[in-house]
Write a protein that holds these residues in place. Structure first.
Motif, PDB file in Angstrom:
ATOM      1  N   LEU A  25      46.699  32.322  27.198  1.00 42.69           N
ATOM      2  CA  LEU A  25      47.140  32.336  28.591  1.00 42.69           C
ATOM      3  C   LEU A  25      46.839  33.673  29.261  1.00 42.69           C
ATOM      4  O   LEU A  25      46.610  33.730  30.468  1.00 42.69           O
ATOM      5  CB  LEU A  25      48.639  32.030  28.679  1.00 42.69           C
ATOM      6  CG  LEU A  25      49.035  30.586  28.414  1.00 42.69           C
ATOM      7  CD1 LEU A  25      50.545  30.465  28.303  1.00 42.69           C
ATOM      8  CD2 LEU A  25      48.502  29.677  29.509  1.00 42.69           C
ATOM      9  N   GLN A  26      46.843  34.737  28.481  1.00 37.51           N
ATOM     10  CA  GLN A  26      46.540  36.067  29.006  1.00 37.51           C
ATOM     11  C   GLN A  26      45.027  36.303  29.112  1.00 37.51           C
ATOM     12  O   GLN A  26      44.593  37.316  29.623  1.00 37.51           O
ATOM     13  CB  GLN A  26      47.131  37.155  28.100  1.00 37.51           C
ATOM     14  CG  GLN A  26      48.631  37.277  28.190  1.00 37.51           C
ATOM     15  CD  GLN A  26      49.057  38.039  29.424  1.00 37.51           C
ATOM     16  OE1 GLN A  26      48.722  37.687  30.542  1.00 37.51           O
ATOM     17  NE2 GLN A  26      49.804  39.095  29.224  1.00 37.51           N
ATOM     18  N   GLY A  27      44.220  35.357  28.616  1.00 40.94           N
ATOM     19  CA  GLY A  27      42.771  35.509  28.665  1.00 40.94           C
ATOM     20  C   GLY A  27      42.223  36.338  27.519  1.00 40.94           C
ATOM     21  O   GLY A  27      41.098  36.816  27.580  1.00 40.94           O
ATOM     22  N   LEU A  28      43.004  36.514  26.473  1.00 42.51           N
ATOM     23  CA  LEU A  28      42.597  37.316  25.318  1.00 42.51           C
ATOM     24  C   LEU A  28      42.043  36.414  24.215  1.00 42.51           C
ATOM     25  O   LEU A  28      42.436  35.252  24.115  1.00 42.51           O
ATOM     26  CB  LEU A  28      43.791  38.115  24.787  1.00 42.51           C
ATOM     27  CG  LEU A  28      44.403  39.086  25.788  1.00 42.51           C
ATOM     28  CD1 LEU A  28      45.774  39.540  25.317  1.00 42.51           C
ATOM     29  CD2 LEU A  28      43.482  40.264  25.996  1.00 42.51           C
ATOM     30  N   PRO A  29      41.171  36.932  23.362  1.00 43.94           N
ATOM     31  CA  PRO A  29      40.642  36.120  22.257  1.00 43.94           C
ATOM     32  C   PRO A  29      41.725  35.842  21.218  1.00 43.94           C
ATOM     33  O   PRO A  29      42.688  36.607  21.076  1.00 43.94           O
ATOM     34  CB  PRO A  29      39.529  36.990  21.673  1.00 43.94           C
ATOM     35  CG  PRO A  29      39.852  38.377  22.087  1.00 43.94           C
ATOM     36  CD  PRO A  29      40.591  38.278  23.395  1.00 43.94           C
ATOM     37  N   ALA A  50      50.834  43.274  28.184  1.00 43.74           N
ATOM     38  CA  ALA A  50      49.396  43.251  28.463  1.00 43.74           C
ATOM     39  C   ALA A  50      49.130  42.832  29.907  1.00 43.74           C
ATOM     40  O   ALA A  50      49.924  42.129  30.527  1.00 43.74           O
ATOM     41  CB  ALA A  50      48.693  42.283  27.510  1.00 43.74           C
ATOM     42  N   VAL A  51      48.006  43.268  30.418  1.00 42.50           N
ATOM     43  CA  VAL A  51      47.521  42.806  31.715  1.00 42.50           C
ATOM     44  C   VAL A  51      46.582  41.643  31.440  1.00 42.50           C
ATOM     45  O   VAL A  51      45.697  41.742  30.589  1.00 42.50           O
ATOM     46  CB  VAL A  51      46.770  43.930  32.462  1.00 42.50           C
ATOM     47  CG1 VAL A  51      46.155  43.421  33.745  1.00 42.50           C
ATOM     48  CG2 VAL A  51      47.697  45.100  32.737  1.00 42.50           C
ATOM     49  N   ALA A  52      46.763  40.534  32.137  1.00 41.71           N
ATOM     50  CA  ALA A  52      45.907  39.368  31.934  1.00 41.71           C
ATOM     51  C   ALA A  52      44.460  39.732  32.262  1.00 41.71           C
ATOM     52  O   ALA A  52      44.179  40.350  33.298  1.00 41.71           O
ATOM     53  CB  ALA A  52      46.376  38.212  32.801  1.00 41.71           C
ATOM     54  N   VAL A  53      43.552  39.359  31.381  1.00 38.50           N
ATOM     55  CA  VAL A  53      42.139  39.695  31.532  1.00 38.50           C
ATOM     56  C   VAL A  53      41.571  39.213  32.865  1.00 38.50           C
ATOM     57  O   VAL A  53      40.902  39.985  33.564  1.00 38.50           O
ATOM     58  CB  VAL A  53      41.315  39.157  30.335  1.00 38.50           C
ATOM     59  CG1 VAL A  53      39.829  39.356  30.556  1.00 38.50           C
ATOM     60  CG2 VAL A  53      41.762  39.827  29.049  1.00 38.50           C
ATOM     61  N   PRO A  54      41.819  37.966  33.288  1.00 34.65           N
ATOM     62  CA  PRO A  54      41.280  37.535  34.587  1.00 34.65           C
ATOM     63  C   PRO A  54      41.785  38.382  35.756  1.00 34.65           C
ATOM     64  O   PRO A  54      41.054  38.635  36.711  1.00 34.65           O
ATOM     65  CB  PRO A  54      41.745  36.087  34.720  1.00 34.65           C
ATOM     66  CG  PRO A  54      41.975  35.632  33.317  1.00 34.65           C
ATOM     67  CD  PRO A  54      42.455  36.855  32.584  1.00 34.65           C
ATOM     68  N   VAL A  55      43.023  38.849  35.687  1.00 32.61           N
ATOM     69  CA  VAL A  55      43.574  39.691  36.753  1.00 32.61           C
ATOM     70  C   VAL A  55      42.872  41.046  36.766  1.00 32.61           C
ATOM     71  O   VAL A  55      42.491  41.549  37.823  1.00 32.61           O
ATOM     72  CB  VAL A  55      45.098  39.854  36.592  1.00 32.61           C
ATOM     73  CG1 VAL A  55      45.652  40.866  37.579  1.00 32.61           C
ATOM     74  CG2 VAL A  55      45.793  38.520  36.750  1.00 32.61           C
ATOM     75  N   ALA A  56      42.677  41.641  35.590  1.00 31.11           N
ATOM     76  CA  ALA A  56      41.989  42.933  35.503  1.00 31.11           C
ATOM     77  C   ALA A  56      40.550  42.811  36.017  1.00 31.11           C
ATOM     78  O   ALA A  56      40.057  43.705  36.721  1.00 31.11           O
ATOM     79  CB  ALA A  56      42.004  43.438  34.065  1.00 31.11           C
ATOM     80  N   GLU A  57      39.884  41.703  35.677  1.00 27.76           N
ATOM     81  CA  GLU A  57      38.518  41.493  36.171  1.00 27.76           C
ATOM     82  C   GLU A  57      38.492  41.377  37.689  1.00 27.76           C
ATOM     83  O   GLU A  57      37.627  41.951  38.357  1.00 27.76           O
ATOM     84  CB  GLU A  57      37.913  40.241  35.538  1.00 27.76           C
ATOM     85  CG  GLU A  57      37.576  40.405  34.076  1.00 27.76           C
ATOM     86  CD  GLU A  57      37.111  39.108  33.424  1.00 27.76           C
ATOM     87  OE1 GLU A  57      37.336  38.011  34.001  1.00 27.76           O
ATOM     88  OE2 GLU A  57      36.532  39.195  32.325  1.00 27.76           O
ATOM     89  N   TRP A  58      39.448  40.646  38.254  1.00 26.27           N
ATOM     90  CA  TRP A  58      39.512  40.471  39.699  1.00 26.27           C
ATOM     91  C   TRP A  58      39.742  41.810  40.399  1.00 26.27           C
ATOM     92  O   TRP A  58      39.099  42.118  41.407  1.00 26.27           O
ATOM     93  CB  TRP A  58      40.621  39.477  40.051  1.00 26.27           C
ATOM     94  CG  TRP A  58      40.805  39.288  41.526  1.00 26.27           C
ATOM     95  CD1 TRP A  58      40.053  38.516  42.361  1.00 26.27           C
ATOM     96  CD2 TRP A  58      41.800  39.908  42.338  1.00 26.27           C
ATOM     97  NE1 TRP A  58      40.535  38.610  43.635  1.00 26.27           N
ATOM     98  CE2 TRP A  58      41.606  39.460  43.658  1.00 26.27           C
ATOM     99  CE3 TRP A  58      42.843  40.780  42.075  1.00 26.27           C
ATOM    100  CZ2 TRP A  58      42.419  39.860  44.708  1.00 26.27           C
ATOM    101  CZ3 TRP A  58      43.652  41.173  43.126  1.00 26.27           C
ATOM    102  CH2 TRP A  58      43.431  40.721  44.428  1.00 26.27           C
ATOM    103  N   ILE A  59      40.664  42.610  39.867  1.00 27.29           N
ATOM    104  CA  ILE A  59      40.941  43.926  40.451  1.00 27.29           C
ATOM    105  C   ILE A  59      39.684  44.795  40.390  1.00 27.29           C
ATOM    106  O   ILE A  59      39.335  45.467  41.370  1.00 27.29           O
ATOM    107  CB  ILE A  59      42.126  44.604  39.740  1.00 27.29           C
ATOM    108  CG1 ILE A  59      43.424  43.865  40.062  1.00 27.29           C
ATOM    109  CG2 ILE A  59      42.229  46.086  40.123  1.00 27.29           C
ATOM    110  CD1 ILE A  59      44.625  44.303  39.246  1.00 27.29           C
TER     111      ILE A  59
END
Length: 70
Positions: A25-29, A50-59
């Motif tokens: 759900l967090q976008g992690l492997p 953790a920061v969700a990977v999709p959110v970090a990518e969007w930022i």
């Protein structure tokens, strides 16, 4: 237990999400939490911080777009 919010409703009751499901759900492997000796409660804590990977990518994309336009 600090993991009360990590549950989904089922016809036969409520089940806690596994650390792997939370990781996804967090976008992690799936392998992100493959650390020997790490308890599930520690994994839930790490995932909660953790920061969700999709959110970090969007930022990152927003920052890059602003930098290009500046």
């Amino acid at each position: 237990d600090g993991a009360q919010g990590q549950a989904v409703g089922l016809p036969y009751g409520i089940r806690r999400l596994t650390p792997i499901e939370c990781s996804r759900l967090q976008g992690l492997p799936d392998s992100w939490l493959d650390i020997e000796g790490l308890s599930d409660s520690a994994k839930y804590r790490m995932l909660g911080n953790a920061v969700a990977v999709p959110v970090a990518e969007w930022i990152g994309q927003c920052i890059a777009a602003v930098s290009r336009d500046a």
